[in-house]
Design an enzyme around this catalytic site. Structure first.
Site, mmCIF file in Angstrom:
data_model
loop_
_atom_site.group_PDB
_atom_site.id
_atom_site.type_symbol
_atom_site.label_atom_id
_atom_site.label_comp_id
_atom_site.label_asym_id
_atom_site.label_seq_id
_atom_site.Cartn_x
_atom_site.Cartn_y
_atom_site.Cartn_z
ATOM 1 N N LYS A 55 0.399 -1.084 -0.028
ATOM 2 C CA LYS A 55 -0.119 -0.179 0.060
ATOM 3 C C LYS A 55 1.279 0.849 -0.133
ATOM 4 O O LYS A 55 0.503 2.129 -0.581
ATOM 5 C CB LYS A 55 -0.919 -0.129 1.251
ATOM 6 N N GLN A 99 -4.625 -1.624 9.410
ATOM 7 C CA GLN A 99 -4.712 -2.818 9.058
ATOM 8 C C GLN A 99 -5.404 -3.657 9.663
ATOM 9 O O GLN A 99 -5.236 -3.863 10.832
ATOM 10 C CB GLN A 99 -3.273 -2.523 8.589
ATOM 11 N N ASP A 122 -10.842 2.906 3.664
ATOM 12 C CA ASP A 122 -11.683 2.064 3.638
ATOM 13 C C ASP A 122 -13.053 1.522 3.993
ATOM 14 O O ASP A 122 -13.478 0.474 2.804
ATOM 15 C CB ASP A 122 -11.366 0.844 4.853
HETATM 16 N N1 GUN Z 1 -6.922 -6.570 6.218
HETATM 17 C C1 GUN Z 1 -6.952 -6.941 5.166
HETATM 18 N N2 GUN Z 1 -7.498 -6.546 3.813
HETATM 19 C C2 GUN Z 1 -7.852 -5.458 4.410
HETATM 20 C C3 GUN Z 1 -8.652 -4.094 4.527
HETATM 21 O O1 GUN Z 1 -9.019 -3.430 3.246
HETATM 22 N N3 GUN Z 1 -8.761 -3.091 4.684
HETATM 23 C C4 GUN Z 1 -7.756 -3.505 6.144
HETATM 24 N N4 GUN Z 1 -7.896 -2.167 7.237
HETATM 25 N N5 GUN Z 1 -7.418 -4.138 7.041
HETATM 26 C C5 GUN Z 1 -7.145 -5.171 6.030
#
Ligand code: GUN
Length: 303
Positions: A55, A99, A122
């Site tokens: 990311k 995350q 998100d």
């Molecule tokens: N963990 C796995 N996928 C995601 C996501 O799309 N967002 C977040 N915040 N955590 C994750």
């Protein structure tokens, strides 16, 4: 036997990232401002580490500011909430992503609720779920946003199509259903308690599989010519028994790809389908959040 068209999520994600990068460049030129994304990771979960690194790299490649906050696995909820508060009040940060999963001592809902909904890239905050449900502008969860973009690019107008979403999670199934409804599909949300799931799917023009069960959706669940979107990412033992015995794995979706591709009109592969769209949509959401914080209309970001 016909073979489905492959929906190339990797190529689509590159197109979307290029559009975001151009829009960020225009924003920088016109307003001397760049969108900023803060990603917070607590602990050492190996899969999360990989996602978070990726990311950060993609964010910088798109010309945006990327901050990564790596916190110790023993971090208290109070300390994490204090960081969220600091990021909520940082004018250079337009998107905040914590995350998941979080360690046991932390209540994920309390943390997600503490994020400013206008920075919630998100789209997990209840305010954004509510905005999506009532049709107000908000931030939409990245994976279903990527799926709806792929569907519109593949099919054009979705009006009147029968869509079945298999899976009722808050982060994929429910928002996916809302997005399909907003495109005037007739939407059914199916789940583990649904009766005669194969027959239900066989009536669908669009099947979105988001259950986390390897290769659950079989070819006899698919109406000939239907469009199949596979959100699943499941690790299963390698096909080769020797390699499997050594612990080697491969990644499969929630759809039995080869047999489903013989019936469907179009299908996303795993890997290379929905997955790459998720980070691209995160970048798009960060750009959108930045525009709104400045009171300007974001440039349209479609495939
Ligand atoms: N963990 C796995 N996928 C995601 C996501 O799309 N967002 C977040 N915040 N955590 C994750």
């Amino acid at each position: 036997m016909s073979t489905a068209r492959l929906i190339d999520g990797k190529a689509a994600s590159q197109t979307l990232v290029a559009r975001v990068t151009e829009a960020v460049g225009r924003m920088k030129a016109a307003h001397d401002r760049v969108p900023g994304l803060a990603v917070v990771i607590v602990g050492e979960d190996p899969a999360s580490q990989i996602y978070v690194r990726s990311k950060g790299e993609r964010t910088r490649e798109a010309g945006m500011r990327s901050d990564t906050h790596r916190l110790d696995a023993a971090t208290s909820q109070a300390d994490l909430l204090a960081l969220v508060d600091q990021l909520n009040n940082d004018p250079g940060i337009h998107g905040i992503l914590v995350q998941l999963p979080l360690p046991d001592q932390i209540d994920a809902n309390a943390v997600l609720s503490a994020i400013d909904p206008d920075k919630d890239v998100d789209g997990f905050h209840v305010v954004n779920a509510g905005r999506l449900a009532v049709g107000l502008p908000g931030l939409v969860p990245c994976t279903p946003l990527g799926c709806i973009m792929l569907l519109k690019a593949e099919l054009g107008d979705l009006t009147g199509l029968n869509a079945v979403v298999v899976g009722r999670s808050n982060i994929v199934g429910k928002p996916m259903a809302q997005l399909l409804l907003a495109e005037s599909c007739t939407v059914t949300i199916a789940h583990s308690r649904t009766r005669d799931l194969p027959a239900l799917c066989r009536a669908a023009d669009i099947v979105v599989a988001a259950v986390g069960r390897p290769e659950m959706v079989r070819s006899d669940w698919i109406k000939p010519g239907a469009t199949v979107i596979d959100v699943g990412i499941n690790r299963v033992p390698s096909r080769d028994p020797v390699k499997a015995a050594e612990g080697k794995t491969r990644v499969v979706g929630d759809v039995a790809f080869e047999e489903a591709a013989a019936v469907a009109g179009a299908i996303t592969p795993v890997p290379g389908g929905v997955g790459p769209m998720t980070i691209a949509c995160l970048l798009a959401n960060t750009y959108t959040a930045c525009c709104r914080s400045m009171g300007i209309e974001p440039d349209a970001l479609t495939l």
